[in-house]
Every structure is written in C-alpha cells, then in structure tokens.
Design an enzyme around this catalytic site. Structure first.
Site, PDB file in Angstrom:
ATOM      1  N   ARG A  52      97.303  75.952  33.498  1.00  0.00           N
ATOM      2  CA  ARG A  52      96.694  74.821  34.207  1.00  0.00           C
ATOM      3  C   ARG A  52      97.713  73.750  34.566  1.00  0.00           C
ATOM      4  NH1 ARG A  52      90.730  73.751  31.417  1.00  0.00           N
ATOM      5  NH2 ARG A  52      89.918  75.854  31.757  1.00  0.00           N
ATOM      6  N   ASP A 161      82.019  61.099  32.997  1.00  0.00           N
ATOM      7  CA  ASP A 161      82.908  62.199  32.640  1.00  0.00           C
ATOM      8  C   ASP A 161      84.313  61.628  32.554  1.00  0.00           C
ATOM      9  OD1 ASP A 161      82.430  65.462  32.694  1.00  0.00           O
ATOM     10  OD2 ASP A 161      84.523  64.901  33.040  1.00  0.00           O
TER      11      ASP A 161
END
Length: 292
Positions: A52, A161
């Site tokens: 990632r 979030d």
C-alpha cells in the site's frame, strides 16, 4: 523542506519499484500507526503495508522506505503526509444494509421506544467509522421511512472516518449500481437517482438524504471527539476489531462519555465487549445500552 539528511529523491514514475520494507522500518511504521490511530500492525501485515505504501513512494518520488519514514516523521511530513499515509493503511469495507437485523431492531424496537420517551426531540445518531458512506445513508433511509409513520420525528446523522479519501466519496454520494443491490427496491425508487448517462451504471443518493448527514474526519485516538451534544445512538461496527483490547476499552469509555443515559451502541457481529470494563449492558446481539 524535507528533514535534514541525505533524502534520496527521484522523479515520480522513475523510482525503484522493488523497494523493500525492512523489518526495522516496518517496526518504525507499525509503532507510529499504533500510537497515532490505535491500529495494530502485526508481522503478518508487513507485506500488505509494503504494497500500500509503494503508492506513496511513487507519488512523492521517494527512493526507499527508510527515506519515506524519515520524511513522514519530520515536521513537514507530519503536516503534509500523515493523513495520506493513514488513508493508505486503513481498511474501508462496508455495504448498504450490512448486518440487516440491526436495522430491523432499530426500526421496530429502539425507535418506537425512543419516540414515546422523547416527543418532539431530534434523534442524534453517529456513524463512527463510516467509510465511503453506505452505513450513514442506510441509516438515513431507515430513519426517513420511520418518520413517514411518525409525524414530528426528526433526526440528524454525524458520520466520521479517519480517512479523508473515503470521506470525499461519502460526501459525493455516488455509487455503482452493483453497490446498491442490497437496498430494497422500494427504497431505491425513493432515495436513489440514476445518472443521465444510463450506460454509466452510477446512482446518487437524493439531496434530501444527503442533507441529513454531516461528514467530518475524526481519529478515535483523540481524547476529545469534539461532540457538541451527547448522542442517542452510535453505530460503530467492525471497527474495534483492528484495535487491541486495552485500546478497545479506552475507546468504548470515550464513547460512553458521549452517550446520553439509555443510549444505544451497535457493534459488529464479530465484536464483543466481554471482559471490557465499560458500563454498557447487552440488550440484543452486539447491541449495547448505556446504563442510566
């Protein structure tokens, strides 16, 4: 400017794509991620983290993970790269009407009782760890349907979030038709708009629902969540599984401080409060209530 030292940079697109995340740098990053957002990165996550973060190395034109760590931990990196890095490492998986029994319990048990006890009040609900918006928009549909049969009932939804990337998707409220398959047909007709370009296969949440949801970034590790009011209901599902037990306990204690007496918290079906020192009682599978 970058931190002092020989930070090796290359033009974006020309870096060494075989850069390997060493055990030392993995340790530095995993400790930092845990301290920053409470997410544990055991050794089995090393390959995932490496893959990632390669995207960030490419975007920045940084040659190695060691240089990336040096930049990330610099003053400039903490200001400019921290949020980008967290966007890469957080997992965002959600669906419309995920774990549907929760919404049935909300509609048939929680809401009727709440309306009887709070006539004329506005329900305050928090979707904690909302990802790309499927959960808060599902809640908006369910609560709007309840309002049709309960005149005077109103609600507002806060959705948060840690990832700015998924929050942008949530605010846009645009989804592929395949993503909204779990939405019942009658609700699709009411609450989803098809694109003018029918071949695009995209739909958007209607403005009336979008107006009911307020999105903002929030890190669960912050001592103060910045809530202006206490909450009636919290949905925090399939989130605390990424934290160790001490962090789970601290987080739930913070939730408790932001809940009204008698408020509910909905957890994921793989999560349990068993063994945690929090004053919440089970009222339904993975649904808990603050003691008065």
């Amino acid at each position: 400017m970058f931190a002092s030292g020989a930070l090796r940079m290359e033009e974006p697109g020309r870096i060494d794509h075989t850069a390997v995340l060493s055990a030392r740098d993995f340790g530095r990053l995993s400790r930092f991620i845990y301290d920053t957002c409470g997410i544990k990165m055991p050794d089995v996550k090393k390959t995932m983290l490496e893959a990632r973060l390669q995207k960030r190395l490419r975007a920045l034109g940084i040659h190695s993970f060691t240089d990336y760590c040096d930049y990330l931990f610099s003053n400039e990196g903490l200001e400019k790269e921290l949020v980008q890095m967290l966007d890469m490492v957080t997992t965002n998986k959600t669906d419309f009407f995920r774990e549907p029994d929760h919404f049935n319990y909300l509609s048939h048990t929680v809401l009727p009782d709440w309306v009887r006890k709070h006539p004329g009040a506005t329900l305050a609900i928090w979707s904690a760890g909302c990802s790309s918006g499927e959960e808060p928009y599902t809640l908006a549909m369910v609560l709007s349907e309840f309002a049709l049969n309960n005149p005077g009932f109103d609600f507002r939804i806060l959705a948060t979030d840690i990832s700015t990337r998924v929050l942008e998707k949530a605010k846009n409220a645009i989804y592929q038709e395949s993503q909204v398959e779990p939405v019942p047909f009658e609700l699709k007709k009411k609450y989803l708009l098809r694109s003018k370009d029918r071949s695009s296969g995209m739909v958007r949440i209607v403005p009336e629902l979008r107006e009911k949801v307020r999105f903002r970034r929030l890190n669960f590790m912050d001592e103060d969540f910045g809530m202006r009011e206490h909450l009636d209901i919290i949905f925090c599902r399939n989130v605390i599984i990424y934290f160790d037990r001490p962090t789970q306990e601290k987080l739930l204690q913070r939730f408790h401080r932001n809940m009204k007496p008698g408020a509910f918290i909905f957890m994921g079906h793989s999560e349990t409060l068993s063994g945690l020192d929090v004053p919440l009682v089970s009222v339904y599978p993975t649904v808990y209530r603050r003691q008065k």
